[in-house]
Scaffold this motif. Structure first.
Motif, PDB file in Angstrom:
ATOM      1  N   CYS A 304       0.835  -1.203  -0.024  1.00 37.73           N
ATOM      2  CA  CYS A 304       0.005  -0.042  -0.012  1.00 37.73           C
ATOM      3  C   CYS A 304       0.830   1.197  -0.041  1.00 37.73           C
ATOM      4  O   CYS A 304       1.524   1.420   0.931  1.00 37.73           O
ATOM      5  CB  CYS A 304      -1.018  -0.088   1.345  1.00 37.73           C
ATOM      6  SG  CYS A 304      -1.894  -1.390   1.397  1.00 37.73           S
ATOM      7  N   TYR A 325      -3.191  -6.791   6.553  1.00 36.26           N
ATOM      8  CA  TYR A 325      -2.339  -7.675   5.704  1.00 36.26           C
ATOM      9  C   TYR A 325      -2.600  -9.016   6.053  1.00 36.26           C
ATOM     10  O   TYR A 325      -3.120  -9.430   7.221  1.00 36.26           O
ATOM     11  CB  TYR A 325      -0.729  -7.320   6.267  1.00 36.26           C
ATOM     12  CG  TYR A 325       0.122  -8.467   6.061  1.00 36.26           C
ATOM     13  CD1 TYR A 325       0.467  -8.812   4.522  1.00 36.26           C
ATOM     14  CD2 TYR A 325       0.248  -9.418   7.019  1.00 36.26           C
ATOM     15  CE1 TYR A 325       1.426  -9.761   4.501  1.00 36.26           C
ATOM     16  CE2 TYR A 325       1.226 -10.392   6.599  1.00 36.26           C
ATOM     17  CZ  TYR A 325       1.574 -10.789   5.367  1.00 36.26           C
ATOM     18  OH  TYR A 325       2.414 -11.687   5.222  1.00 36.26           O
ATOM     19  N   ILE A 422       5.782  -4.514   5.532  1.00 38.94           N
ATOM     20  CA  ILE A 422       6.113  -5.800   4.272  1.00 38.94           C
ATOM     21  C   ILE A 422       7.021  -5.207   3.404  1.00 38.94           C
ATOM     22  O   ILE A 422       6.881  -4.003   2.861  1.00 38.94           O
ATOM     23  CB  ILE A 422       4.716  -6.119   3.603  1.00 38.94           C
ATOM     24  CG1 ILE A 422       3.609  -6.548   4.422  1.00 38.94           C
ATOM     25  CG2 ILE A 422       5.058  -7.193   2.587  1.00 38.94           C
ATOM     26  CD1 ILE A 422       3.976  -7.667   5.608  1.00 38.94           C
TER      27      ILE A 422
HETATM   28  P1  AMP Z   1      -4.199 -13.498  -1.341  1.00 39.50           P
HETATM   29  O1  AMP Z   1      -3.603 -14.818  -0.827  1.00 39.50           O
HETATM   30  O2  AMP Z   1      -4.519 -13.511  -2.552  1.00 39.50           O
HETATM   31  O3  AMP Z   1      -4.824 -12.571  -0.109  1.00 39.50           O
HETATM   32  O4  AMP Z   1      -2.750 -12.654  -1.417  1.00 39.50           O
HETATM   33  C1  AMP Z   1      -1.981 -12.449  -0.303  1.00 39.50           C
HETATM   34  C2  AMP Z   1      -0.528 -11.856  -0.529  1.00 39.50           C
HETATM   35  O5  AMP Z   1      -0.664 -10.392  -0.780  1.00 39.50           O
HETATM   36  C3  AMP Z   1       0.337 -11.634   0.621  1.00 39.50           C
HETATM   37  O6  AMP Z   1       1.194 -13.045   0.809  1.00 39.50           O
HETATM   38  C4  AMP Z   1       1.107 -10.544   0.359  1.00 39.50           C
HETATM   39  O7  AMP Z   1       2.006 -10.760  -0.406  1.00 39.50           O
HETATM   40  C5  AMP Z   1       0.009  -9.567  -0.529  1.00 39.50           C
HETATM   41  N1  AMP Z   1      -0.427  -8.708   0.809  1.00 39.50           N
HETATM   42  C6  AMP Z   1      -1.692  -8.787   1.200  1.00 39.50           C
HETATM   43  N2  AMP Z   1      -1.658  -7.544   1.924  1.00 39.50           N
HETATM   44  C7  AMP Z   1      -0.861  -6.778   1.869  1.00 39.50           C
HETATM   45  C8  AMP Z   1      -0.506  -5.469   2.613  1.00 39.50           C
HETATM   46  N3  AMP Z   1      -1.221  -4.909   3.210  1.00 39.50           N
HETATM   47  N4  AMP Z   1       0.801  -5.200   1.901  1.00 39.50           N
HETATM   48  C9  AMP Z   1       1.615  -5.593   1.067  1.00 39.50           C
HETATM   49  N5  AMP Z   1       1.176  -6.795   0.854  1.00 39.50           N
HETATM   50  C10 AMP Z   1       0.173  -7.491   0.958  1.00 39.50           C
END
Ligand code: AMP
Length: 541
Positions: A304, A325, A422
């Motif tokens: 973000c 996250y 992150i």
């Molecule tokens: P999903 O399983 O499709 O929800 O994707 C999850 C992945 O999205 C995580 O392992 C992170 O790599 C990324 N992700 C999700 N939320 C965030 C966030 N707030 N900041 C950075 N990366 C994020």
């Protein structure tokens, strides 16, 4: 302070021992006349009483099809009332809901049909983007022997299912039963089904609802797709467990429809992946809308940008805006900022562990917990960790260690105050506008093109989408091809977001001495060649 380790845990709270269907019943009993669901593109509005009745009718319909507890039913559709009805009705009947990304095309759909063994599939016949009936026909050649019922939404088949509903004669599901399979791409190239229980999902929704300080006044605008955990858990289930209103602005993300929905429905909470907020802020008609009803929201799903968060707080009036996250494997929420944290913390970190959640950061080489401020892989443990990957014991063992820690594959740091950032990815994933793409999956698909000898896919930075897809392709001797030809080969077979935006034809790849391709060098060269340094420098939480 210097030897403080990167470990933090959220507050302890009671674990709810109820199913999704029970959560709905409770809200319907407490707030029967409150609006539960508004689907603006369908001109539909349901109170909690009406929603509970429609869910019961749909669950009877599933029983009438002959579906039994543990059977699987897929939904391959954009956001709509029926999606929510099926989600909740599956829980009521003990049927396992299988989410299928509406952007999936024949190659991907065939895989999911085969892998999930679903007995029923619910889909639209067609829309402006695709003819789903036809794609399904192509896919069935490649899998899906178990598929007995194909029900097109909004047709006689749907009405017929409802008309032929039967009593549910079996015991209701238990909180520890699996209720949902969500696909997420694995590093091995093909998607894996994440098995999630009622307990996982109800509790994750509950702790996120509390983190947002939801009350009866709140109305959540959900422009994120329902097939993804952001939509069906942080959207549907957060609304259902707390008895507040969920607003669907459109079937698929549309910045204008989202702004209109916030304005006309007086939404107080707005969700989105960063790309969606950027598209709303930059919409030429942005100034026309009164967004003053907004109080809070969640940005999540991809790194973000700090500047975008600040604009959402200032220009969209989300004074209590948060970042969450997590990932599909963790139901999904792991960390989140508090609505009353300082602005600085809320825009520059992904918050701290949610209730009942442990988080630690470990060294990739030794597996030991690292000191604060040092980068490592983020691991998490608690009620929210998935049951496992569907029929993939090996992959499950790799993801969840013997002590119950799930290894996320994300790189992060912890500050001494227990807030996380992150900082990168240990896994080779590209996140394009919130959609995850595993390079290996795209590479394997491109190898099915007879002209291609060798191919490597990497992500390139992009100001609006976060990342985009680049492929370096080496053609077989004597072959010629154009970029457009390669893209055309992909269309209709893989989801549009996986199709490489950039393709470069090369004779060789940068290699290490041991003969491994150095993807980071491909990325560096392309950033330079395409002048993407600015996008590569964007600071995120
Ligand atoms: P999903 O399983 O499709 O929800 O994707 C999850 C992945 O999205 C995580 O392992 C992170 O790599 C990324 N992700 C999700 N939320 C965030 C966030 N707030 N900041 C950075 N990366 C994020």
């Amino acid at each position: 302070m210097s030897d403080m380790l990167s470990y933090a845990r959220g507050p302890e709270a009671p674990i709810l021992e109820k199913t999704i269907a029970q959560a709905l019943e409770d809200s319907a009993a407490r707030f029967p006349d409150r609006e539960a669901l508004v689907a603006r593109h369908q001109e539909a509005r349901l109170t909690y009483r009406e929603l509970a009745a429609r869910v019961e009718e749909t669950a009877r319909g599933l029983a009438g099809l002959g579906l039994k507890p543990g059977d699987r039913a897929g939904v391959w559709a954009t956001s709509c009332v029926e999606w929510v009805l099926l989600q909740l009705a599956c829980s009521r009947a003990g049927v396992v809901l299988v989410n299928v990304n509406p952007a999936y095309r024949s190659h991907e759909l065939a895989f999911v049909l085969r892998k999930s063994g679903m007995r029923a599939l619910f889909l639209n016949e067609k829309d402006a983007r695709a003819n789903y009936r036809q794609i399904l026909e192509e896919s069935r050649a490649g899998g899906g022997e178990a598929l007995e019922h194909v029900v097109h939404l909004g047709t006689e088949a749907w009405d017929g299912m409802l008309a032929n509903g039967t009593n549910i004669t079996w015991e209701p599901p238990a909180p520890e039963d699996v209720t949902n399979i969500q696909y997420t791409s694995g590093t091995t190239g093909s998607p894996k089904g994440v098995l999630l229980t009622h307990r996982n999902l109800v509790n994750n929704a509950w702790v996120m609802a509390n983190a947002l300080h939801l009350s009866g006044e709140d109305r959540i605008c959900v422009p994120v797709p329902l097939y993804h955990c952001f939509g069906c858990v942080i959207g549907t289930l957060v609304a259902v467990v707390s008895g507040v209103t969920m607003i669907l602005p459109a079937g698929q993300f549309d910045p204008l429809a989202t702004l209109e929905a916030v304005h006309q429905e007086r939404a107080t909470v707005l969700y989105g992946v960063p790309t969606m907020f950027i598209a709303e802020l930059e919409h030429p008609e942005f100034a026309r809308f009164d967004l003053a009803s907004l109080r809070t929201g969640i940005m999540a799903g991809a790194p973000c940008p700090i500047e975008v968060m600040k604009r959402v707080v200032d220009q969209m009036h989300c004074r209590e805006m948060t970042i969450a996250y997590g990932q599909t494997e963790t139901s999904p929420g792991i960390t989140m900022s508090h609505v009353d944290d300082s602005l600085e913390l809320r825009v520059s970190t992904v918050g701290c562990p949610l209730a009942n959640t442990e988080v630690k950061i470990v060294s990739l080489s030794t597996g030991e917990t690292v000191p604060v401020r040092q980068q490592g892989e983020l691991c998490t443990r608690g009620y929210h960790v998935m049951k496992g990957y569907d029929q993939e014991p090996e992959a499950t063992r790799r993801a969840i260690d013997e002590e119950g820690w799930l290894h996320t594959g994300d790189l992060a740091t912890m500050q001494p105050n227990g807030y996380f950032r992150i900082t990168g990815r240990a896994k080779e994933m590209i996140i394009r506008g919130g959609e995850n793409i595993y390079p290996r999956e795209v590479e394997e698909f491109l190898y099915t093109n007879p002209k291609i000898a060798d191919v490597y896919v990497v992500g390139l930075p992009d100001i609006k989408l976060g990342e985009t897809v680049l492929a370096w392709v080496r053609l077989k001797a004597g072959e010629t091809a154009t970029e457009e030809e390669i893209r055309e080969f992909c269309r209709g077979k893989i989801a549009h977001f996986k199709i490489p935006q950039y393709i470069r034809f090369v004779d060789s790849f940068p290699m290490t001495v041991t003969g491994k391709v150095q993807k980071f060098r491909i990325r560096q060269e392309e950033i330079r060649a395409r002048g993407l340094e600015q996008a590569a420098k964007i600071e995120t939480a």
